[in-house]
Design a protein around this motif. Structure first.
Motif, PDB file in Angstrom:
ATOM      1  N   LYS A   1       0.990  -0.859  -0.109  1.00 47.16           N
ATOM      2  CA  LYS A   1      -0.127   0.074   0.266  1.00 47.16           C
ATOM      3  C   LYS A   1       0.894   1.489   0.266  1.00 47.16           C
ATOM      4  N   ASP A   2       1.720   1.218   0.943  1.00 46.63           N
ATOM      5  CA  ASP A   2       3.033   2.265   1.104  1.00 46.63           C
ATOM      6  C   ASP A   2       3.276   2.773  -0.396  1.00 46.63           C
ATOM      7  N   PHE A   3       3.603   1.523  -1.229  1.00 45.08           N
ATOM      8  CA  PHE A   3       4.015   2.380  -2.070  1.00 45.08           C
ATOM      9  C   PHE A   3       3.082   2.236  -4.071  1.00 45.08           C
ATOM     10  N   GLN A   4       2.119   2.475  -3.062  1.00 46.21           N
ATOM     11  CA  GLN A   4       0.687   3.116  -4.450  1.00 46.21           C
ATOM     12  C   GLN A   4       0.886   4.549  -4.983  1.00 46.21           C
ATOM     13  N   LEU A   5       0.613   4.789  -6.135  1.00 48.99           N
ATOM     14  CA  LEU A   5       0.682   6.299  -6.146  1.00 48.99           C
ATOM     15  C   LEU A   5      -0.700   6.687  -6.630  1.00 48.99           C
ATOM     16  N   SER A   6      -1.175   7.362  -6.097  1.00 48.73           N
ATOM     17  CA  SER A   6      -2.585   8.128  -6.968  1.00 48.73           C
ATOM     18  C   SER A   6      -2.541   8.223  -8.857  1.00 48.73           C
TER      19      SER A   6
ATOM     20  N   ASP B   1      -3.589  10.660  -9.927  1.00 51.87           N
ATOM     21  CA  ASP B   1      -3.217  12.273 -10.250  1.00 51.87           C
ATOM     22  C   ASP B   1      -1.078  12.632  -9.379  1.00 51.87           C
ATOM     23  N   ASP B   2      -0.779  11.540  -8.497  1.00 52.71           N
ATOM     24  CA  ASP B   2       0.830  11.553  -8.937  1.00 52.71           C
ATOM     25  C   ASP B   2       1.340  11.204  -9.260  1.00 52.71           C
ATOM     26  N   GLN B   3       0.698   9.648 -10.749  1.00 58.42           N
ATOM     27  CA  GLN B   3       1.620   9.613 -11.573  1.00 58.42           C
ATOM     28  C   GLN B   3       1.136  10.656 -12.877  1.00 58.42           C
ATOM     29  N   THR B   4       0.105  11.084 -12.936  1.00 57.89           N
ATOM     30  CA  THR B   4       0.255  12.551 -14.011  1.00 57.89           C
ATOM     31  C   THR B   4       1.512  13.584 -13.656  1.00 57.89           C
ATOM     32  N   ALA B   5       1.872  13.812 -12.079  1.00 60.75           N
ATOM     33  CA  ALA B   5       2.581  15.124 -11.811  1.00 60.75           C
ATOM     34  C   ALA B   5       3.696  14.049 -11.960  1.00 60.75           C
ATOM     35  N   GLY B   6       4.112  13.221 -12.451  1.00 64.23           N
ATOM     36  CA  GLY B   6       5.744  12.571 -12.128  1.00 64.23           C
ATOM     37  C   GLY B   6       6.537  12.339 -10.822  1.00 64.23           C
ATOM     38  N   ARG B   7       4.912  12.057  -9.871  1.00 63.50           N
ATOM     39  CA  ARG B   7       5.682  11.902  -8.651  1.00 63.50           C
ATOM     40  C   ARG B   7       6.761  10.228  -8.551  1.00 63.50           C
ATOM     41  N   VAL B   8       7.616   9.985  -8.183  1.00 67.03           N
ATOM     42  CA  VAL B   8       8.622   9.241  -7.937  1.00 67.03           C
ATOM     43  C   VAL B   8       8.419   8.186  -6.668  1.00 67.03           C
ATOM     44  N   MET B   9       7.762   7.130  -6.787  1.00 69.43           N
ATOM     45  CA  MET B   9       7.577   5.788  -6.096  1.00 69.43           C
ATOM     46  C   MET B   9       8.603   5.261  -4.897  1.00 69.43           C
ATOM     47  N   MET B  10       9.424   5.494  -5.374  1.00 70.78           N
ATOM     48  CA  MET B  10      11.078   4.674  -4.709  1.00 70.78           C
ATOM     49  C   MET B  10      12.392   5.602  -5.041  1.00 70.78           C
TER      50      MET B  10
ATOM     51  N   GLN C   1       2.051  -4.215 -11.321  1.00 70.56           N
ATOM     52  CA  GLN C   1       1.106  -3.716 -11.462  1.00 70.56           C
ATOM     53  C   GLN C   1       1.430  -1.927 -11.052  1.00 70.56           C
ATOM     54  N   LEU C   2       2.890  -2.221 -10.086  1.00 69.34           N
ATOM     55  CA  LEU C   2       2.630  -0.700  -9.451  1.00 69.34           C
ATOM     56  C   LEU C   2       3.736   0.233 -10.225  1.00 69.34           C
ATOM     57  N   LYS C   3       3.587   1.256 -10.762  1.00 74.08           N
ATOM     58  CA  LYS C   3       3.405   2.106 -11.722  1.00 74.08           C
ATOM     59  C   LYS C   3       4.396   3.141 -11.327  1.00 74.08           C
ATOM     60  N   GLY C   4       5.096   4.293 -11.368  1.00 78.86           N
ATOM     61  CA  GLY C   4       6.451   4.925 -11.009  1.00 78.86           C
ATOM     62  C   GLY C   4       7.641   5.219 -11.264  1.00 78.86           C
TER      63      GLY C   4
ATOM     64  N   ARG D   1      13.710  12.700   6.717  1.00 80.78           N
ATOM     65  CA  ARG D   1      12.063  13.834   7.029  1.00 80.78           C
ATOM     66  C   ARG D   1      11.446  15.118   6.670  1.00 80.78           C
ATOM     67  N   PRO D   2      12.801  15.737   5.704  1.00 81.51           N
ATOM     68  CA  PRO D   2      12.215  17.173   5.413  1.00 81.51           C
ATOM     69  C   PRO D   2      11.722  17.017   4.375  1.00 81.51           C
ATOM     70  N   ALA D   3      11.835  16.029   3.205  1.00 75.62           N
ATOM     71  CA  ALA D   3      11.570  15.438   1.494  1.00 75.62           C
ATOM     72  C   ALA D   3      10.663  14.741   2.031  1.00 75.62           C
ATOM     73  N   MET D   4      10.258  14.162   3.240  1.00 79.96           N
ATOM     74  CA  MET D   4       8.809  14.084   2.796  1.00 79.96           C
ATOM     75  C   MET D   4       7.178  14.506   3.048  1.00 79.96           C
ATOM     76  N   ALA D   5       6.121  13.991   2.152  1.00 78.75           N
ATOM     77  CA  ALA D   5       5.140  14.283   2.264  1.00 78.75           C
ATOM     78  C   ALA D   5       4.414  13.516   3.542  1.00 78.75           C
ATOM     79  N   PRO D   6       3.051  14.261   3.719  1.00 79.06           N
ATOM     80  CA  PRO D   6       2.478  13.518   4.600  1.00 79.06           C
ATOM     81  C   PRO D   6       2.167  12.362   4.516  1.00 79.06           C
ATOM     82  N   ASP D   7       1.980  11.505   3.579  1.00 79.36           N
ATOM     83  CA  ASP D   7       1.478  10.272   3.043  1.00 79.36           C
ATOM     84  C   ASP D   7       3.266   9.601   2.621  1.00 79.36           C
ATOM     85  N   SER D   8       4.068  10.239   2.791  1.00 79.46           N
ATOM     86  CA  SER D   8       5.145   9.474   2.163  1.00 79.46           C
ATOM     87  C   SER D   8       5.918   7.966   3.385  1.00 79.46           C
ATOM     88  N   ALA D   9       6.178   6.860   3.683  1.00 84.71           N
ATOM     89  CA  ALA D   9       7.112   5.766   4.305  1.00 84.71           C
ATOM     90  C   ALA D   9       9.086   5.744   4.038  1.00 84.71           C
TER      91      ALA D   9
END
Ligand code: SAM
Length: 361
Positions: free
Chosen positions: A180-185, A187-196, A216-219, A284-292
């Motif tokens: 679950k922690d690796f799953q990009l929404s 919107d995340d994928q459209t914005a080019g967010r890094v998965m890992m 199946q996990l994209k990003g 820590r400062p690089a993390m978003a609220p939903d980063s792990a």
């Protein structure tokens, strides 16, 4: 014929006194060990030179007069703190019930191990924490990772070893642990967010394994390591799985912001708490609220740690002034870094390999 482990243990507690029966049992027990050992057992037997580890540990124990202390009070339920008090050694050097670390084992080849008792004596039996003053640095003139940066042959070996070492061994990517922690929404994928971001990820082998396990996990993924390591990565193979190799010193500001996961496998056990904290402090400062932050490491059980875990612990101490950690130590380190420890999933009971998930406070 079924012989239970309990029967063998009972035999070990009351072995025969007859010399011939003892010799025969010794040889049968060796045959049994080879017959039932797993890949990690073989690795420890072949590569970790257990005799040298046992020697270094036993010698230090003897230098501290701990054998005499135990023999003089055979019925006392000794605690680590008691042994610390009577021996003058820092109790942190003597954990690991049911016995104690120094009474069992100690790596980085015989050369380093043979110097361990003297090294500990010189330090007044303090826990080594500074990599530049590690036993490895004393023997080789520089810390283990400085040596890696200055010696391309050694770096190439390490690069290959890390990629191959655990390929056939248990992994958390066997489907039993939530991704679950690796799953990009979307919107995340459209914005080019890094998965890992695989921090200190060596050859990027864990990213390749991840793509195979979870197609199946994209990003996008990023593997960061010292330039000497990143330069060896096959860039074509990497781009084929949407993996970007990046030279990055993990003691400096994390350049990839808001990745879904910052992944560290076998990285923090190379460092004592102060340095491990500095590595997490950059994330820590690089993390978003939903980063792990997903840490793949050993969690030493509070009691009954097997000899392989203790060997690893002494290996980290002698090679890098570092350590394997208990849950309590992981929790303290993570909380100090402004995160909370959310999950620990042990995925291999023998090696106590676990996935530790930390999220922002
Ligand atoms: C024990 S290896 C683990 C490699 C990989 N994560 C794995 O599990 O196979 C530790 C890694 O940390 C890297 N490393 C050491 N110091 C580093 C630093 N200051 N910045 C980035 N990577 C570093 C090493 O080059 C090495 O690849």
């Amino acid at each position: 014929m079924t012989v239970t482990a309990a029967a063998l243990r009972a035999l070990a507690e009351h072995p025969p006194t007859d010399a011939t029966a003892r010799r025969e049992l010794y040889s049968a027990a060796q045959a049994l060990m080879f017959a039932v050992e797993g890949p990690m057992d073989t690795e420890f037997r072949m590569f970790f030179v257990m005799q040298a580890q046992a020697w270094a540990a036993a010698r230090t124990t003897s230098d501290l007069n701990i054998f005499e202390t135990l023999a003089a009070n055979p019925d006392k339920a000794w605690k680590v703190d008691d042994l610390g008090e009577v021996s003058g050694a820092e109790p942190a050097l003597l954990p690991a019930s049911p016995s104690f670390k120094l009474g069992l084992k100690a790596h980085e080849g015989g050369k380093t191990l043979l110097s361990l008792p003297g090294f500990l004596a010189e330090s007044g039996y303090r826990t080594p924490v500074d990599p530049s003053k590690s036993l490895f640095a004393k023997v080789h003139g520089m810390s283990i990772f400085e040596k890696l940066e200055q010696d391309p042959q050694r770096a190439a070996l390490m690069f290959e070893f890390m990629a191959e070492h655990r390929k056939k061994l248990p992994t958390w990517m066997n489907g039993s642990i939530s991704t679950k922690d690796f799953q990009l929404s979307d919107d995340d994928q459209t914005a080019g967010r890094v998965m890992m971001v695989d921090v200190g990820g060596g050859a990027g082998h864990q990213c390749h394994a991840f793509r195979v396990a979870f197609p199946q996990l994209k990003g996008k993924m990023v593997v960061q390591d010292l330039a000497v390591m990143v330069d060896m990565i096959d860039k074509r193979q990497a781009s084929a799985i949407e993996l970007e190799p990046m030279a990055h010193d993990f003691f400096t500001t994390q350049p990839i912001k808001h990745a879904k996961v910052y992944h560290l496998r076998n990285v923090l056990h190379d460092w004592a708490d102060e340095s491990a904290f500095k590595i997490l402090e950059q994330l820590r400062p690089a993390m978003a609220p939903d980063s792990a932050v997903v840490i793949d490491e050993i969690v030493i059980p509070p009691t009954g740690a097997n000899h392989k875990l203790l060997d690893y612990d002494l290996t980290m101490m002698s090679s890098a002034s570092a350590l394997e950690r208990t849950e309590k130590q992981w929790r303290a380190l993570i909380e100090r870094s402004g995160m909370k420890l959310r999950d620990i999933w042990i995925y291999d009971v023998d090696m106590q390999w676990a996935l530790i998930v930390a999220v922002p406070n």
